[in-house]
Design an enzyme around this catalytic site. Sequence first.
Site, PDB file in Angstrom:
ATOM      1  N   GLU A  87      48.417  48.983  37.189  1.00  0.00           N
ATOM      2  CA  GLU A  87      47.486  48.733  36.098  1.00  0.00           C
ATOM      3  C   GLU A  87      46.407  49.804  36.120  1.00  0.00           C
ATOM      4  O   GLU A  87      46.292  50.575  37.072  1.00  0.00           O
ATOM      5  CB  GLU A  87      46.842  47.341  36.250  1.00  0.00           C
ATOM      6  CG  GLU A  87      47.811  46.207  36.028  1.00  0.00           C
ATOM      7  CD  GLU A  87      47.110  44.863  35.866  1.00  0.00           C
ATOM      8  OE1 GLU A  87      46.018  44.813  35.276  1.00  0.00           O
ATOM      9  OE2 GLU A  87      47.655  43.867  36.344  1.00  0.00           O
ATOM     10  N   ARG A 138      34.897  46.166  37.405  1.00  0.00           N
ATOM     11  CA  ARG A 138      35.962  45.566  38.214  1.00  0.00           C
ATOM     12  C   ARG A 138      37.280  46.335  38.070  1.00  0.00           C
ATOM     13  O   ARG A 138      37.697  46.663  36.964  1.00  0.00           O
ATOM     14  CB  ARG A 138      36.181  44.129  37.741  1.00  0.00           C
ATOM     15  CG  ARG A 138      37.334  43.425  38.395  1.00  0.00           C
ATOM     16  CD  ARG A 138      37.536  42.074  37.757  1.00  0.00           C
ATOM     17  NE  ARG A 138      37.981  42.201  36.391  1.00  0.00           N
ATOM     18  CZ  ARG A 138      39.102  41.646  35.916  1.00  0.00           C
ATOM     19  NH1 ARG A 138      39.865  40.932  36.698  1.00  0.00           N
ATOM     20  NH2 ARG A 138      39.434  41.798  34.666  1.00  0.00           N
ATOM     21  N   HIS A 143      37.387  44.105  27.904  1.00  0.00           N
ATOM     22  CA  HIS A 143      38.788  44.502  27.985  1.00  0.00           C
ATOM     23  C   HIS A 143      39.099  45.355  26.775  1.00  0.00           C
ATOM     24  O   HIS A 143      38.713  45.005  25.655  1.00  0.00           O
ATOM     25  CB  HIS A 143      39.698  43.264  28.002  1.00  0.00           C
ATOM     26  CG  HIS A 143      41.079  43.598  28.471  1.00  0.00           C
ATOM     27  ND1 HIS A 143      41.981  44.276  27.695  1.00  0.00           N
ATOM     28  CD2 HIS A 143      41.703  43.378  29.653  1.00  0.00           C
ATOM     29  CE1 HIS A 143      43.108  44.445  28.378  1.00  0.00           C
ATOM     30  NE2 HIS A 143      42.955  43.917  29.572  1.00  0.00           N
ATOM     31  N   HIS A 184      35.266  40.255  28.617  1.00  0.00           N
ATOM     32  CA  HIS A 184      36.410  39.809  29.417  1.00  0.00           C
ATOM     33  C   HIS A 184      36.038  39.243  30.770  1.00  0.00           C
ATOM     34  O   HIS A 184      36.602  38.245  31.203  1.00  0.00           O
ATOM     35  CB  HIS A 184      37.327  41.015  29.596  1.00  0.00           C
ATOM     36  CG  HIS A 184      38.608  40.712  30.310  1.00  0.00           C
ATOM     37  ND1 HIS A 184      39.474  39.741  29.876  1.00  0.00           N
ATOM     38  CD2 HIS A 184      39.165  41.259  31.417  1.00  0.00           C
ATOM     39  CE1 HIS A 184      40.527  39.696  30.682  1.00  0.00           C
ATOM     40  NE2 HIS A 184      40.354  40.595  31.637  1.00  0.00           N
ATOM     41  N   ARG A 219      38.975  50.586  32.999  1.00  0.00           N
ATOM     42  CA  ARG A 219      38.747  49.797  31.786  1.00  0.00           C
ATOM     43  C   ARG A 219      37.553  50.224  30.962  1.00  0.00           C
ATOM     44  O   ARG A 219      37.599  50.207  29.737  1.00  0.00           O
ATOM     45  CB  ARG A 219      38.495  48.358  32.187  1.00  0.00           C
ATOM     46  CG  ARG A 219      39.753  47.649  32.305  1.00  0.00           C
ATOM     47  CD  ARG A 219      39.568  46.195  32.414  1.00  0.00           C
ATOM     48  NE  ARG A 219      40.909  45.706  32.667  1.00  0.00           N
ATOM     49  CZ  ARG A 219      41.191  44.577  33.244  1.00  0.00           C
ATOM     50  NH1 ARG A 219      40.218  43.790  33.623  1.00  0.00           N
ATOM     51  NH2 ARG A 219      42.419  44.220  33.421  1.00  0.00           N
TER      52      ARG A 219
HETATM   53  C1  LIG Z   1      42.884  36.447  29.346  1.00  0.00           C
HETATM   54  C2  LIG Z   1      42.523  36.807  30.764  1.00  0.00           C
HETATM   55  C3  LIG Z   1      43.413  37.529  31.557  1.00  0.00           C
HETATM   56  C4  LIG Z   1      43.079  37.850  32.876  1.00  0.00           C
HETATM   57  N1  LIG Z   1      43.991  38.518  33.663  1.00  0.00           N
HETATM   58  C5  LIG Z   1      43.718  38.717  34.975  1.00  0.00           C
HETATM   59  C6  LIG Z   1      44.680  39.286  35.849  1.00  0.00           C
HETATM   60  O1  LIG Z   1      45.807  39.573  35.459  1.00  0.00           O
HETATM   61  N2  LIG Z   1      44.348  39.471  37.155  1.00  0.00           N
HETATM   62  C7  LIG Z   1      43.116  39.147  37.650  1.00  0.00           C
HETATM   63  O2  LIG Z   1      42.859  39.341  38.840  1.00  0.00           O
HETATM   64  N3  LIG Z   1      42.178  38.597  36.841  1.00  0.00           N
HETATM   65  C8  LIG Z   1      42.459  38.375  35.531  1.00  0.00           C
HETATM   66  N4  LIG Z   1      41.507  37.802  34.727  1.00  0.00           N
HETATM   67  C9  LIG Z   1      40.268  37.321  35.342  1.00  0.00           C
HETATM   68  C10 LIG Z   1      40.581  36.065  36.145  1.00  0.00           C
HETATM   69  O3  LIG Z   1      41.543  35.308  35.466  1.00  0.00           O
HETATM   70  C11 LIG Z   1      39.337  35.220  36.340  1.00  0.00           C
HETATM   71  O4  LIG Z   1      38.289  36.004  36.814  1.00  0.00           O
HETATM   72  C12 LIG Z   1      39.616  34.121  37.374  1.00  0.00           C
HETATM   73  O5  LIG Z   1      40.751  33.383  36.995  1.00  0.00           O
HETATM   74  C13 LIG Z   1      38.412  33.204  37.495  1.00  0.00           C
HETATM   75  O6  LIG Z   1      38.774  32.160  38.355  1.00  0.00           O
HETATM   76  P1  LIG Z   1      37.695  31.104  38.801  1.00  0.00           P
HETATM   77  O7  LIG Z   1      38.397  30.167  39.707  1.00  0.00           O
HETATM   78  O8  LIG Z   1      36.493  31.801  39.260  1.00  0.00           O
HETATM   79  O9  LIG Z   1      37.280  30.358  37.431  1.00  0.00           O
HETATM   80  P2  LIG Z   1      38.170  29.720  36.244  1.00  0.00           P
HETATM   81  O10 LIG Z   1      39.624  29.918  36.442  1.00  0.00           O
HETATM   82  O11 LIG Z   1      37.584  30.245  34.974  1.00  0.00           O
HETATM   83  O12 LIG Z   1      37.866  28.182  36.384  1.00  0.00           O
HETATM   84  C14 LIG Z   1      36.628  27.637  36.046  1.00  0.00           C
HETATM   85  C15 LIG Z   1      36.677  26.139  36.315  1.00  0.00           C
HETATM   86  O13 LIG Z   1      35.363  25.613  36.260  1.00  0.00           O
HETATM   87  C16 LIG Z   1      35.343  24.435  35.465  1.00  0.00           C
HETATM   88  N5  LIG Z   1      33.965  24.283  34.980  1.00  0.00           N
HETATM   89  C17 LIG Z   1      33.164  25.209  34.404  1.00  0.00           C
HETATM   90  N6  LIG Z   1      31.945  24.689  34.166  1.00  0.00           N
HETATM   91  C18 LIG Z   1      31.973  23.422  34.615  1.00  0.00           C
HETATM   92  C19 LIG Z   1      31.014  22.362  34.651  1.00  0.00           C
HETATM   93  N7  LIG Z   1      29.770  22.494  34.175  1.00  0.00           N
HETATM   94  N8  LIG Z   1      31.399  21.166  35.173  1.00  0.00           N
HETATM   95  C20 LIG Z   1      32.657  20.984  35.649  1.00  0.00           C
HETATM   96  N9  LIG Z   1      33.594  21.946  35.635  1.00  0.00           N
HETATM   97  C21 LIG Z   1      33.254  23.144  35.131  1.00  0.00           C
HETATM   98  C22 LIG Z   1      36.406  24.700  34.417  1.00  0.00           C
HETATM   99  O14 LIG Z   1      36.853  23.494  33.822  1.00  0.00           O
HETATM  100  C23 LIG Z   1      37.479  25.337  35.297  1.00  0.00           C
HETATM  101  O15 LIG Z   1      38.195  24.344  35.980  1.00  0.00           O
HETATM  102  C24 LIG Z   1      41.823  37.468  33.396  1.00  0.00           C
HETATM  103  C25 LIG Z   1      40.930  36.757  32.595  1.00  0.00           C
HETATM  104  C26 LIG Z   1      41.270  36.423  31.292  1.00  0.00           C
HETATM  105  C27 LIG Z   1      40.292  35.642  30.457  1.00  0.00           C
END
Ligand SMILES: Cc1cc2nc3c(=O)[nH]c(=O)nc-3n(C[C@H](O)[C@H](O)[C@H](O)COP(=O)(O)OP(=O)(O)OC[C@H]3O[C@@H](n4cnc5c(N)ncnc54)[C@H](O)[C@@H]3O)c2cc1C
Length: 496
Positions: free
Chosen positions: A108, A353, A219, A318, A261
């Site tokens: 990537e 990132r 992005h 993003h 990016r």
């Molecule tokens: C379209 C897209 C594609 C991506 N592709 C990649 C990739 O290929 N590789 C990579 O490394 N990264 C990628 N990223 C980035 C990566 O997906 C995210 O940074 C990562 O998944 C975030 O994980 P997390 O566990 O921190 O939060 P999230 O997966 O966003 O989870 C957040 C959680 O918090 C909960 N929540 C939020 N606020 C509250 C609240 N007040 N009370 C209770 N629950 C709450 C939500 O319900 C959810 O369960 C991508 C992002 C996007 C949007």
Amino acid sequence: MRTLTVDLLILGAGVAGVYAALAAEGEGARVLLLSKDPLPSGATPWAQGGVAFPRDVADLEAHLQDTLRAGRGLVEEGVARSILEEAPEHLERLLAWGLPFHPEPTREGGHSRARVRHLGGDRSGLLLLRGLLARLRSPVLEGHLAVSLLVAGDRVAGAYVLGPEGPLEVRAGAVLLATGGLGRLFPVTTNPPGATGDGMALAYRAGAVLRDLEFVQFHPTALPEGSLVSEACRGEGAILVNALGERFLPRYDPLAELAPRDVVARAVFLEGLRTGGVFLDLRPIPRLEERFPTVVAQARALGLDPLKEPLPVAPAAHYAIGGVRTDPWGFTGVAGLYAAGEVASTGLHGANRLASNSLLEGLVLGQRAARAALASLAFPKAPEPLPALTLDPALLPGLRRRMGEGAGVLRRREGLEAALAFAEGLPLEESPPDRAARPHLEAGNLALLARLLLRMALLREESRGAHHREDCPGEAEEAYHLEARGATLCRVPLGV
Ligand SMILES: Cc1cc2nc3c(=O)[nH]c(=O)nc-3n(C[C@H](O)[C@H](O)[C@H](O)COP(=O)(O)OP(=O)(O)OC[C@H]3O[C@@H](n4cnc5c(N)ncnc54)[C@H](O)[C@@H]3O)c2cc1C
């Protein structure tokens, strides 16, 4: 009111929250997870490209150099090295758990070689999260929104929660924020609707430090309504053309479509302005439908056929690079409060990132933060909820528009100032947590974060002046981490 008591309360059930829970339950802890949306929730199931793992010991150094290069002088090298060194242990565990990683890594943008491991074509995040959830034994309360943190003196001791059956007070020996990013602050974003920065706002109000908020990664290739066309498409041969049909990226960077990016996003934005549009041609990719089923389906849902025509694309908000400052073990500095995943700022990403480093960070920091939190459990008596911050959600579209105009891919001082004046004029209110409804709370969180982000962005503009040179260590003369504590913003030179 219903009250529950657990050892570790995890806010969020994306990659960071669920992996943290698996680590904590492995140590015998009583764990509870909250997700404000039904599972699978958050950005994790939307991730397409995959997880970046160094291929071997020799590649670790190259992966580190790619991370440092993408981060523009602000990556904390020790943190990045330690995360990459730990990465193989997690890949091995995930493979042993039967997660269906494709054996061949892909390449990537910003990566000097192929090292991104994907699952199910472009369904990487969904399959990863499903695999983790399948192993989880701890309960996840879906549709439960953390409204504010419970505090006792200077310690965080739980959360005040709104669920379908009314309010709930969860008391906990420690709280781990894994609430994801803040993309919904912008008019066009690849992020899911729940990405409203709740964890950052909650942490700030409990006294934690927010850092580098204005580093929002755009992005380069989103479809008109914001759905993402994975960078891996360019890794596999897709090319970008302007409205005149010219391939333009080689004019901007020798790495062309595989430049980092920020470079590609700026180039796409400028060529779009200059020629009237930018298009991504996916037709050079062999077996497109098999390799990128999500991208093909999303395009078709908009009436576009990527097998026949290039797709219109533009940059979209993003990834939140900044967030709640933590140490390398996810500790926020506020007793009882930990953070991991996109909500946190560990120093891994610097100012920008490297693709697919975020899921890796969610795994490594999720486990570390869970372990650190368990080592620090305390159960103070009668903690009280902090007030909630609320705003009329009808005011959000105006804020988002100004964020897009002022704090988008190309930011200008006047645009930042106009957006800040608007954000500071918004009638944010403190209300008792039992009166906060979800849309009002999310709007309040976004407005608070907008103010801080815009102030940080303006301070960073100022800090480019020579008069700040004496604050700058060595070569990194523009390198600052901007931090917000309480109501004041202060600048801290790199490394301090
Ligand atoms: C379209 C897209 C594609 C991506 N592709 C990649 C990739 O290929 N590789 C990579 O490394 N990264 C990628 N990223 C980035 C990566 O997906 C995210 O940074 C990562 O998944 C975030 O994980 P997390 O566990 O921190 O939060 P999230 O997966 O966003 O989870 C957040 C959680 O918090 C909960 N929540 C939020 N606020 C509250 C609240 N007040 N009370 C209770 N629950 C709450 C939500 O319900 C959810 O369960 C991508 C992002 C996007 C949007």
